[in-house]
Design a protein around this motif. Structure first.
Motif, PDB file in Angstrom:
ATOM      1  N   SER A 250      -6.240  -4.930 -11.231  1.00 56.44           N
ATOM      2  CA  SER A 250      -6.254  -4.042 -10.074  1.00 56.44           C
ATOM      3  C   SER A 250      -5.533  -2.756 -10.449  1.00 56.44           C
ATOM      4  CB  SER A 250      -5.563  -4.689  -8.862  1.00 56.44           C
ATOM      5  OG  SER A 250      -4.171  -4.821  -9.099  1.00 56.44           O
ATOM      6  N   ILE A 251      -5.850  -1.695  -9.715  1.00 48.93           N
ATOM      7  CA  ILE A 251      -5.143  -0.424  -9.878  1.00 48.93           C
ATOM      8  C   ILE A 251      -4.363  -0.187  -8.597  1.00 48.93           C
ATOM      9  CG2 ILE A 251      -5.399   2.070 -10.090  1.00 48.93           C
ATOM     10  CD1 ILE A 251      -7.846   1.592 -11.821  1.00 48.93           C
ATOM     11  N   ALA A 252      -3.046  -0.084  -8.713  1.00 50.98           N
ATOM     12  CA  ALA A 252      -2.196   0.031  -7.527  1.00 50.98           C
ATOM     13  C   ALA A 252      -0.826   0.551  -7.934  1.00 50.98           C
ATOM     14  CB  ALA A 252      -2.086  -1.324  -6.829  1.00 50.98           C
ATOM     15  N   ASN A 253       0.091   0.569  -6.953  1.00 46.39           N
ATOM     16  CA  ASN A 253       1.446   1.010  -7.250  1.00 46.39           C
ATOM     17  C   ASN A 253       2.304  -0.167  -7.727  1.00 46.39           C
ATOM     18  OD1 ASN A 253       2.028  -0.413  -4.901  1.00 46.39           O
ATOM     19  ND2 ASN A 253       2.397   1.409  -3.651  1.00 46.39           N
ATOM     20  N   LEU A 254       3.520   0.154  -8.125  1.00 43.95           N
ATOM     21  CA  LEU A 254       4.383  -0.878  -8.697  1.00 43.95           C
ATOM     22  C   LEU A 254       4.858  -1.887  -7.655  1.00 43.95           C
ATOM     23  CD1 LEU A 254       6.508   1.272 -11.183  1.00 43.95           C
ATOM     24  CD2 LEU A 254       4.589  -0.245 -11.714  1.00 43.95           C
ATOM     25  N   ARG A 255       4.952  -1.449  -6.399  1.00 47.64           N
ATOM     26  CA  ARG A 255       5.377  -2.388  -5.353  1.00 47.64           C
ATOM     27  C   ARG A 255       4.362  -3.524  -5.198  1.00 47.64           C
ATOM     28  NH1 ARG A 255       8.527  -3.759  -1.257  1.00 47.64           N
ATOM     29  NH2 ARG A 255       7.644  -4.318   0.775  1.00 47.64           N
TER      30      ARG A 255
ATOM     31  N   SER B 234       0.839  -1.201   0.000  1.00 46.24           N
ATOM     32  CA  SER B 234       0.000   0.000   0.000  1.00 46.24           C
ATOM     33  C   SER B 234       0.872   1.248   0.000  1.00 46.24           C
ATOM     34  CB  SER B 234      -0.905   0.009   1.231  1.00 46.24           C
ATOM     35  OG  SER B 234      -0.130   0.116   2.409  1.00 46.24           O
ATOM     36  N   PHE B 235       0.263   2.382  -0.300  1.00 41.50           N
ATOM     37  CA  PHE B 235       0.996   3.647  -0.256  1.00 41.50           C
ATOM     38  C   PHE B 235       1.402   3.994   1.174  1.00 41.50           C
ATOM     39  CE2 PHE B 235      -1.232   4.126  -4.354  1.00 41.50           C
ATOM     40  CZ  PHE B 235      -0.153   4.477  -5.158  1.00 41.50           C
TER      41      PHE B 235
ATOM     42  N   THR C  78      -5.513  -0.241  -2.235  1.00 40.67           N
ATOM     43  CA  THR C  78      -5.030  -0.661  -3.550  1.00 40.67           C
ATOM     44  C   THR C  78      -4.260  -1.973  -3.477  1.00 40.67           C
ATOM     45  OG1 THR C  78      -3.082   0.749  -3.212  1.00 40.67           O
ATOM     46  CG2 THR C  78      -4.919   1.700  -4.450  1.00 40.67           C
ATOM     47  N   ALA C  79      -3.469  -2.141  -2.416  1.00 39.50           N
ATOM     48  CA  ALA C  79      -2.682  -3.367  -2.289  1.00 39.50           C
ATOM     49  C   ALA C  79      -3.579  -4.579  -2.080  1.00 39.50           C
ATOM     50  CB  ALA C  79      -1.680  -3.221  -1.141  1.00 39.50           C
TER      51      ALA C  79
ATOM     52  N   ASP D  99     -13.491  -6.719 -15.170  1.00 37.98           N
ATOM     53  CA  ASP D  99     -13.633  -6.201 -13.812  1.00 37.98           C
ATOM     54  C   ASP D  99     -12.339  -5.507 -13.380  1.00 37.98           C
ATOM     55  OD1 ASP D  99     -16.261  -7.659 -12.449  1.00 37.98           O
ATOM     56  OD2 ASP D  99     -15.330  -8.856 -14.039  1.00 37.98           O
ATOM     57  N   ILE D 100     -12.495  -4.393 -12.657  1.00 40.15           N
ATOM     58  CA  ILE D 100     -11.340  -3.662 -12.147  1.00 40.15           C
ATOM     59  C   ILE D 100     -11.531  -3.421 -10.646  1.00 40.15           C
ATOM     60  CG2 ILE D 100      -9.999  -1.520 -12.272  1.00 40.15           C
ATOM     61  CD1 ILE D 100     -10.806  -1.278 -15.190  1.00 40.15           C
ATOM     62  N   HIS D 101     -10.525  -3.768  -9.861  1.00 36.60           N
ATOM     63  CA  HIS D 101     -10.584  -3.668  -8.403  1.00 36.60           C
ATOM     64  C   HIS D 101      -9.597  -2.616  -7.898  1.00 36.60           C
ATOM     65  CE1 HIS D 101     -12.688  -7.659  -8.014  1.00 36.60           C
ATOM     66  NE2 HIS D 101     -12.106  -7.831  -9.196  1.00 36.60           N
ATOM     67  N   SER D 102     -10.036  -1.787  -6.954  1.00 35.28           N
ATOM     68  CA  SER D 102      -9.115  -0.842  -6.324  1.00 35.28           C
ATOM     69  C   SER D 102      -9.823  -0.090  -5.203  1.00 35.28           C
ATOM     70  CB  SER D 102      -8.538   0.152  -7.339  1.00 35.28           C
ATOM     71  OG  SER D 102      -7.400   0.799  -6.791  1.00 35.28           O
ATOM     72  N   HIS D 103      -9.082   0.773  -4.548  1.00 32.37           N
ATOM     73  CA  HIS D 103      -9.656   1.665  -3.541  1.00 32.37           C
ATOM     74  C   HIS D 103     -10.556   2.669  -4.257  1.00 32.37           C
ATOM     75  CE1 HIS D 103      -9.793   4.939  -0.552  1.00 32.37           C
ATOM     76  NE2 HIS D 103      -9.506   4.013   0.344  1.00 32.37           N
ATOM     77  N   PRO D 104     -11.670   3.095  -3.649  1.00 34.03           N
ATOM     78  CA  PRO D 104     -12.586   4.015  -4.339  1.00 34.03           C
ATOM     79  C   PRO D 104     -11.935   5.319  -4.797  1.00 34.03           C
ATOM     80  CG  PRO D 104     -13.158   3.742  -1.996  1.00 34.03           C
ATOM     81  CD  PRO D 104     -12.209   2.663  -2.349  1.00 34.03           C
TER      82      PRO D 104
END
Length: 276
Positions: A147-152, A12-13, A130-131, A100-105
């Motif tokens: 999913s939509i998230a960071n590279l980590r 996560s961020f 996001t994680a 389908d796409i999953h992520s934080h709102p």
């Protein structure tokens, strides 16, 4: 080894902010909610916590201001993280497979232009962070989802990066506070976060703000937070910066005379923007 509480899971961020701020080997303690984060500090189960307080697009997290006051936590530092969003999938998944796409709102909202242009018919699923979205896609080996998230997150959960930098606003930052149960002013402090109340009469708020101005104190943010259960009553949270510590000390003493209550939540070094 320091134990640091965060809201969310690895990738996560919040974790990114914790590792960047402490710049050393730390043990990250994952929490489902911000309330749990505060309870961990209050019960001495962790040394510090990292908590998001505002995003340059989504705005302030008002509940977190309340939590910091309720648990009497101290702000000992801050860090800004550049928020870059990426579309992550399991190996072999192609753009045309995604339904389908999953992520934080908030992450979904920040990428809405991209989603509407490239995946207008995709079902959007809001998750806790996001994680967690990335972990779900990876654990279930979904072949029709992203999913939509960071590279980590991609690195941690073995996902492929289908597209990078999909956020609408490329200058998107989240500001995180570093919190402690017991905090003394950080050495070399040049910024403080304070909250205060003023009376219900004309010029009461202006008197406080003018006091800062007269003492050459730079007001970088002001946020009103409603007092729970007390309609039309607010706490004012302000972030202030200074070059001369004596100006800050003088201003605080003067503000005490015109505010009905004043609390210094923390004195710390101003954070810098990270572009990585």
């Amino acid at each position: 080894m320091k134990r640091i509480a965060i809201q969310g899971i690895a990738g996560s961020f919040h974790e990114d902010a914790a590792r960047r701020y402490f710049d050393e080997d730390i043990e990250v303690v994952e929490c489902k909610t911000f309330t749990t984060v505060c309870e961990m500090i209050d019960n001495d189960q962790v040394d510090y916590a990292v908590m998001a307080i505002e995003n340059s697009i989504a705005g302030s997290l008002l509940n977190n201001y309340q939590l910091i006051r309720d648990y009497h936590l101290r702000i000992i530092g801050e860090i800004y993280i550049h928020i870059q969003m990426n579309l992550l999938v399991n190996e072999g998944v192609k753009p045309e497979d995604i339904t389908d796409i999953h992520s934080h709102p908030i992450a979904l909202r920040q990428c809405m232009e991209y989603i509407e242009h490239n995946y207008p018919n995709a079902q959007l699923h809001e998750k806790l962070d996001t994680a967690a979205s990335s972990k779900l896609v990876a654990d279930k080996k979904l072949k029709d989802a992203a999913s939509i998230a960071n590279l980590r997150s991609a690195e941690l959960y073995g996902l492929s990066v289908l597209d990078t930098g999909i956020e609408t606003n490329k200058k998107n930052y989240t500001r995180f506070w570093v919190l402690s149960k017991h905090g003394n002013p950080t050495e070399g402090s040049n910024k403080a976060s304070v909250c205060f109340e003023v009376g219900h009469f004309y010029g009461s708020l202006a008197a406080v703000l003018n006091t800062f101005a007269k003492n050459e104190i730079n007001l970088t943010k002001i946020q009103s937070v409603p007092k729970i259960g007390k309609p039309n009553e607010y706490m004012f949270h302000v972030d202030i910066e200074w070059e001369k510590p004596e100006n800050y000390d003088h201003a605080i003493h003067q503000v005490l005379k015109c505010a009905s209550s004043l609390s210094i939540l923390g004195e710390y070094q101003k954070g810098n923007l990270h572009n990585e």
